[in-house]
Design a protein around this motif. Structure first.
Motif, PDB file in Angstrom:
ATOM      1  N   MET A 168      61.542  26.806  81.318  1.00 28.05           N
ATOM      2  CA  MET A 168      61.548  27.358  79.906  1.00 28.05           C
ATOM      3  C   MET A 168      60.960  26.633  79.396  1.00 28.05           C
ATOM      4  N   GLU A 169      59.770  26.801  78.265  1.00 27.86           N
ATOM      5  CA  GLU A 169      59.325  26.162  77.095  1.00 27.86           C
ATOM      6  C   GLU A 169      60.753  25.408  76.452  1.00 27.86           C
ATOM      7  N   GLU A 170      60.882  24.588  76.060  1.00 28.61           N
ATOM      8  CA  GLU A 170      62.378  24.386  75.139  1.00 28.61           C
ATOM      9  C   GLU A 170      61.783  24.733  73.687  1.00 28.61           C
ATOM     10  N   THR A 171      60.662  24.205  73.548  1.00 28.04           N
ATOM     11  CA  THR A 171      60.822  25.010  71.953  1.00 28.04           C
ATOM     12  C   THR A 171      60.517  25.693  71.426  1.00 28.04           C
ATOM     13  N   TYR A 172      60.384  26.972  72.521  1.00 28.36           N
ATOM     14  CA  TYR A 172      60.372  28.215  72.190  1.00 28.36           C
ATOM     15  C   TYR A 172      61.331  28.618  72.467  1.00 28.36           C
ATOM     16  N   LYS A 173      62.420  28.655  73.310  1.00 26.31           N
ATOM     17  CA  LYS A 173      63.750  28.936  73.650  1.00 26.31           C
ATOM     18  C   LYS A 173      65.166  28.280  72.630  1.00 26.31           C
ATOM     19  N   THR A 174      64.439  26.685  72.011  1.00 25.51           N
ATOM     20  CA  THR A 174      66.002  26.481  70.870  1.00 25.51           C
ATOM     21  C   THR A 174      65.433  27.919  69.424  1.00 25.51           C
ATOM     22  N   ARG A 175      63.760  28.212  69.231  1.00 24.81           N
ATOM     23  CA  ARG A 175      63.342  28.910  68.069  1.00 24.81           C
ATOM     24  C   ARG A 175      63.998  30.679  68.823  1.00 24.81           C
ATOM     25  N   PHE A 176      64.507  31.077  69.986  1.00 22.98           N
ATOM     26  CA  PHE A 176      64.666  31.884  70.084  1.00 22.98           C
ATOM     27  C   PHE A 176      65.614  31.921  70.112  1.00 22.98           C
ATOM     28  N   GLU A 177      66.300  30.728  70.514  1.00 16.98           N
ATOM     29  CA  GLU A 177      68.056  31.272  70.767  1.00 16.98           C
ATOM     30  C   GLU A 177      68.657  31.155  68.962  1.00 16.98           C
ATOM     31  N   GLN A 178      67.664  30.325  68.351  1.00 20.80           N
ATOM     32  CA  GLN A 178      68.173  30.581  66.757  1.00 20.80           C
ATOM     33  C   GLN A 178      68.183  31.529  66.158  1.00 20.80           C
ATOM     34  N   ALA A 179      66.986  31.945  66.686  1.00 19.37           N
ATOM     35  CA  ALA A 179      67.094  33.939  65.798  1.00 19.37           C
ATOM     36  C   ALA A 179      67.918  34.577  66.209  1.00 19.37           C
ATOM     37  N   MET A 180      67.996  34.626  67.566  1.00 20.90           N
ATOM     38  CA  MET A 180      69.614  35.705  68.000  1.00 20.90           C
ATOM     39  C   MET A 180      70.644  34.996  67.290  1.00 20.90           C
ATOM     40  N   ASP A 181      70.939  33.369  67.487  1.00 18.61           N
ATOM     41  CA  ASP A 181      72.251  32.946  66.915  1.00 18.61           C
ATOM     42  C   ASP A 181      72.234  34.152  65.470  1.00 18.61           C
ATOM     43  N   ASP A 182      71.189  34.131  64.894  1.00 17.24           N
ATOM     44  CA  ASP A 182      71.156  34.713  63.142  1.00 17.24           C
ATOM     45  C   ASP A 182      71.386  36.245  62.939  1.00 17.24           C
ATOM     46  N   ASP A 183      72.492  36.441  63.515  1.00 15.72           N
ATOM     47  CA  ASP A 183      72.562  38.152  63.494  1.00 15.72           C
ATOM     48  C   ASP A 183      71.577  38.535  64.351  1.00 15.72           C
ATOM     49  N   PHE A 184      70.939  38.567  65.306  1.00 13.28           N
ATOM     50  CA  PHE A 184      70.177  39.106  65.895  1.00 13.28           C
ATOM     51  C   PHE A 184      68.889  39.222  65.637  1.00 13.28           C
ATOM     52  N   ASN A 185      68.590  38.066  64.360  1.00 15.12           N
ATOM     53  CA  ASN A 185      67.076  38.018  63.838  1.00 15.12           C
ATOM     54  C   ASN A 185      65.360  38.891  64.364  1.00 15.12           C
ATOM     55  N   THR A 186      66.363  40.086  64.345  1.00 15.34           N
ATOM     56  CA  THR A 186      65.047  41.112  65.383  1.00 15.34           C
ATOM     57  C   THR A 186      63.471  40.176  65.206  1.00 15.34           C
ATOM     58  N   PRO A 187      62.916  40.014  64.352  1.00 13.26           N
ATOM     59  CA  PRO A 187      61.791  39.300  63.658  1.00 13.26           C
ATOM     60  C   PRO A 187      61.330  38.245  63.597  1.00 13.26           C
ATOM     61  N   VAL A 188      62.534  37.896  63.889  1.00 16.92           N
ATOM     62  CA  VAL A 188      61.934  35.473  64.263  1.00 16.92           C
ATOM     63  C   VAL A 188      61.773  35.626  65.621  1.00 16.92           C
ATOM     64  N   ALA A 189      63.094  36.528  65.959  1.00 13.00           N
ATOM     65  CA  ALA A 189      62.184  36.379  67.992  1.00 13.00           C
ATOM     66  C   ALA A 189      61.495  37.021  68.604  1.00 13.00           C
ATOM     67  N   LEU A 190      60.863  38.121  67.617  1.00 13.42           N
ATOM     68  CA  LEU A 190      59.244  38.167  67.894  1.00 13.42           C
ATOM     69  C   LEU A 190      58.332  37.877  67.291  1.00 13.42           C
ATOM     70  N   ALA A 191      58.459  36.790  66.680  1.00 15.90           N
ATOM     71  CA  ALA A 191      57.376  36.480  65.949  1.00 15.90           C
ATOM     72  C   ALA A 191      57.661  34.933  67.254  1.00 15.90           C
ATOM     73  N   VAL A 192      58.589  34.609  67.666  1.00 19.14           N
ATOM     74  CA  VAL A 192      58.471  33.894  68.763  1.00 19.14           C
ATOM     75  C   VAL A 192      57.647  34.618  69.970  1.00 19.14           C
ATOM     76  N   LEU A 193      58.665  35.940  70.192  1.00 19.47           N
ATOM     77  CA  LEU A 193      57.127  36.444  71.177  1.00 19.47           C
ATOM     78  C   LEU A 193      55.598  36.239  71.216  1.00 19.47           C
ATOM     79  N   PHE A 194      54.788  36.683  70.453  1.00 21.40           N
ATOM     80  CA  PHE A 194      53.922  36.571  69.906  1.00 21.40           C
ATOM     81  C   PHE A 194      53.427  35.902  69.576  1.00 21.40           C
ATOM     82  N   ASP A 195      54.124  34.162  69.165  1.00 24.02           N
ATOM     83  CA  ASP A 195      53.408  32.697  68.991  1.00 24.02           C
ATOM     84  C   ASP A 195      53.578  32.046  70.916  1.00 24.02           C
ATOM     85  N   LEU A 196      54.184  32.285  71.794  1.00 23.23           N
ATOM     86  CA  LEU A 196      54.484  32.332  72.431  1.00 23.23           C
ATOM     87  C   LEU A 196      53.141  32.876  73.460  1.00 23.23           C
ATOM     88  N   ALA A 197      52.732  34.536  73.025  1.00 22.34           N
ATOM     89  CA  ALA A 197      51.821  35.520  74.133  1.00 22.34           C
ATOM     90  C   ALA A 197      50.625  34.213  73.005  1.00 22.34           C
TER      91      ALA A 197
END
Length: 78
Positions: A1-30
């Motif tokens: 798993m790519e650590e940079t994206y993992k960290t960003r995704f986890e931070q979004a999930m820890d921030d009250d399940f911040n779905t817009p930020v989590a989706l942004a991570v998916l778009f950046d990954l793609a």
């Protein structure tokens, strides 16, 4: 798993399940995956695996795209 994206995704999930930020991570990954898929297949594979894990965790993009689109067009005809 790519650590940079993992960290960003986890931070979004820890921030009250911040779905817009989590989706942004998916778009950046793609986006990065599409840029490097031919130049660095090993890294592209790691990015693809990370993307699959994140989409599974969010419960999105689970259906086969072709089957999904056939279902949508079938639904729209009714």
């Amino acid at each position: 798993m790519e650590e940079t994206y993992k960290t960003r995704f986890e931070q979004a999930m820890d921030d009250d399940f911040n779905t817009p930020v989590a989706l942004a991570v998916l778009f950046d990954l793609a986006r990065e995956l599409n840029k490097i898929k031919e130049a660095d297949q090993e890294k592209a594979g790691a990015l693809a695996a990370t993307l699959k894990i994140f989409r599974w965790l969010l419960g999105i993009l689970q259906d086969d795209p072709e089957a999904f689109l056939k279902g949508v067009s079938h639904t729209l005809r009714r």
